[in-house]
Scaffold this active site. Structure first.
Site, PDB file in Angstrom:
ATOM      1  N   HIS A  46       0.431  46.444  -2.655  1.00 47.23           N
ATOM      2  CA  HIS A  46       1.564  46.398  -2.619  1.00 47.23           C
ATOM      3  C   HIS A  46       2.417  47.112  -3.237  1.00 47.23           C
ATOM      4  O   HIS A  46       1.975  48.403  -4.248  1.00 47.23           O
ATOM      5  CB  HIS A  46       1.621  45.609  -2.624  1.00 47.23           C
ATOM      6  CG  HIS A  46       2.339  44.647  -3.381  1.00 47.23           C
ATOM      7  ND1 HIS A  46       2.718  44.141  -3.897  1.00 47.23           N
ATOM      8  CD2 HIS A  46       1.965  45.391  -5.133  1.00 47.23           C
ATOM      9  CE1 HIS A  46       3.255  43.932  -5.965  1.00 47.23           C
ATOM     10  NE2 HIS A  46       2.424  44.607  -6.171  1.00 47.23           N
ATOM     11  N   CYS A  60       5.581  48.103 -10.035  1.00 44.65           N
ATOM     12  CA  CYS A  60       5.191  47.973  -8.382  1.00 44.65           C
ATOM     13  C   CYS A  60       6.415  49.059  -7.436  1.00 44.65           C
ATOM     14  O   CYS A  60       5.905  48.371  -6.529  1.00 44.65           O
ATOM     15  CB  CYS A  60       5.174  46.348  -8.460  1.00 44.65           C
ATOM     16  SG  CYS A  60       4.111  45.492  -9.032  1.00 44.65           S
ATOM     17  N   HIS A  86      -0.358  50.273  -5.325  1.00 45.49           N
ATOM     18  CA  HIS A  86      -1.346  49.371  -6.399  1.00 45.49           C
ATOM     19  C   HIS A  86      -1.870  48.462  -5.805  1.00 45.49           C
ATOM     20  O   HIS A  86      -1.427  48.226  -5.652  1.00 45.49           O
ATOM     21  CB  HIS A  86      -0.712  49.851  -7.415  1.00 45.49           C
ATOM     22  CG  HIS A  86       0.297  48.409  -7.601  1.00 45.49           C
ATOM     23  ND1 HIS A  86       1.936  49.036  -7.085  1.00 45.49           N
ATOM     24  CD2 HIS A  86       0.585  47.320  -7.949  1.00 45.49           C
ATOM     25  CE1 HIS A  86       2.385  47.950  -6.930  1.00 45.49           C
ATOM     26  NE2 HIS A  86       1.863  47.007  -7.815  1.00 45.49           N
ATOM     27  N   HIS A 145      -3.662  44.517  -6.543  1.00 46.17           N
ATOM     28  CA  HIS A 145      -3.498  42.737  -7.074  1.00 46.17           C
ATOM     29  C   HIS A 145      -4.983  42.234  -7.333  1.00 46.17           C
ATOM     30  O   HIS A 145      -4.637  42.015  -6.395  1.00 46.17           O
ATOM     31  CB  HIS A 145      -2.243  42.523  -7.131  1.00 46.17           C
ATOM     32  CG  HIS A 145      -0.641  42.924  -8.056  1.00 46.17           C
ATOM     33  ND1 HIS A 145      -0.706  42.381  -9.693  1.00 46.17           N
ATOM     34  CD2 HIS A 145      -0.280  43.548  -7.844  1.00 46.17           C
ATOM     35  CE1 HIS A 145       0.299  43.529  -9.765  1.00 46.17           C
ATOM     36  NE2 HIS A 145       0.274  43.679  -8.224  1.00 46.17           N
ATOM     37  N   ASP A 149      -7.210  40.137   2.458  1.00 49.71           N
ATOM     38  CA  ASP A 149      -8.226  40.268   1.822  1.00 49.71           C
ATOM     39  C   ASP A 149      -8.421  41.861   1.887  1.00 49.71           C
ATOM     40  O   ASP A 149      -8.624  42.133   3.274  1.00 49.71           O
ATOM     41  CB  ASP A 149      -9.783  40.051   1.360  1.00 49.71           C
ATOM     42  CG  ASP A 149      -9.913  40.525   0.560  1.00 49.71           C
ATOM     43  OD1 ASP A 149     -10.240  40.934  -0.896  1.00 49.71           O
ATOM     44  OD2 ASP A 149     -11.649  40.499  -0.013  1.00 49.71           O
ATOM     45  N   HIS A 150      -7.849  42.978   0.951  1.00 48.01           N
ATOM     46  CA  HIS A 150      -8.124  44.296   0.596  1.00 48.01           C
ATOM     47  C   HIS A 150      -7.419  44.739   1.921  1.00 48.01           C
ATOM     48  O   HIS A 150      -8.079  46.159   2.522  1.00 48.01           O
ATOM     49  CB  HIS A 150      -9.545  45.079   1.398  1.00 48.01           C
ATOM     50  CG  HIS A 150     -11.189  44.554  -0.197  1.00 48.01           C
ATOM     51  ND1 HIS A 150     -11.220  43.612  -0.575  1.00 48.01           N
ATOM     52  CD2 HIS A 150     -11.218  46.004  -0.440  1.00 48.01           C
ATOM     53  CE1 HIS A 150     -11.692  43.743  -0.871  1.00 48.01           C
ATOM     54  NE2 HIS A 150     -12.072  44.968  -1.706  1.00 48.01           N
ATOM     55  N   GLU A 178      -0.289  36.538  -9.520  1.00 48.30           N
ATOM     56  CA  GLU A 178      -0.394  37.857  -9.190  1.00 48.30           C
ATOM     57  C   GLU A 178      -1.169  39.034 -10.687  1.00 48.30           C
ATOM     58  O   GLU A 178      -1.702  39.943  -9.826  1.00 48.30           O
ATOM     59  CB  GLU A 178       0.534  38.019  -9.308  1.00 48.30           C
ATOM     60  CG  GLU A 178       0.949  39.660  -8.544  1.00 48.30           C
ATOM     61  CD  GLU A 178       2.575  40.518  -8.443  1.00 48.30           C
ATOM     62  OE1 GLU A 178       2.519  40.454  -6.917  1.00 48.30           O
ATOM     63  OE2 GLU A 178       2.913  40.788  -8.715  1.00 48.30           O
TER      64      GLU A 178
HETATM   65 NI    NI Z   1       2.176  45.016  -8.019  1.00 44.68          NI
END
Ligand code: NI
Length: 137
Positions: free
Chosen positions: A16, A35, A41, A43, A81-82, A126
């Protein structure tokens, strides 16, 4: 009958970027830190889905955990996911994909699939130390 909470853990990885497009890059960096990175990037999200209700005297279950497991897999893990949350999921076209907002989206997706007699709580990590809780309020 006694009221019990059953919990199921799940996991997904997603990318995100947090930003407000009405703000300058500097202000986004100030508010969102790493972020706000324009290149995104990832998580490793850890999810706990909690379902609370009376024990069904016929089964001894609050909710069949196999059904809950399959629901989380099909509705949440397969969906998140992914993924690049900003780019790929329509929910986050205009909604910042913070842990807070992701927890609300997860709650809304599961709420339509679980008996309304049962209360639903979403806990979303997170990072190992940062997590949010949403109960639908
Ligand atoms: Ni983040």
């Amino acid at each position: 009958m006694p009221v019990v909470t059953v919990n199921r853990k799940a996991h997904f990885n997603a990318a995100h970027r947090l930003y407000n497009n009405e703000w300058s890059d500097d202000r986004n960096a100030d508010v969102f830190g790493k972020c706000a990175n324009v290149h995104y990037h990832g998580h490793n999200y850890e999810l706990i889905v909690s379902v609370t209700g009376e024990i069904n005297p016929q089964t001894g279950f609050v909710m069949d955990m196999k059904i809950l497991k399959d629901l989380i897999k099909s509705e949440i893990e397969d969906y998140f996911d992914h993924r690049n949350l900003n780019e790929e999921l329509p929910e986050f076209k205009t909604l910042n994909p913070t842990a807070e907002n992701i927890s609300v989206v997860i709650w809304e997706k599961l709420r339509t699939k679980i008996d309304t007699k049962l209360a639903l709580k979403i806990t979303l990590y997170e990072t190992p130390r940062n997590f949010v809780v949403f109960t639908g309020n």
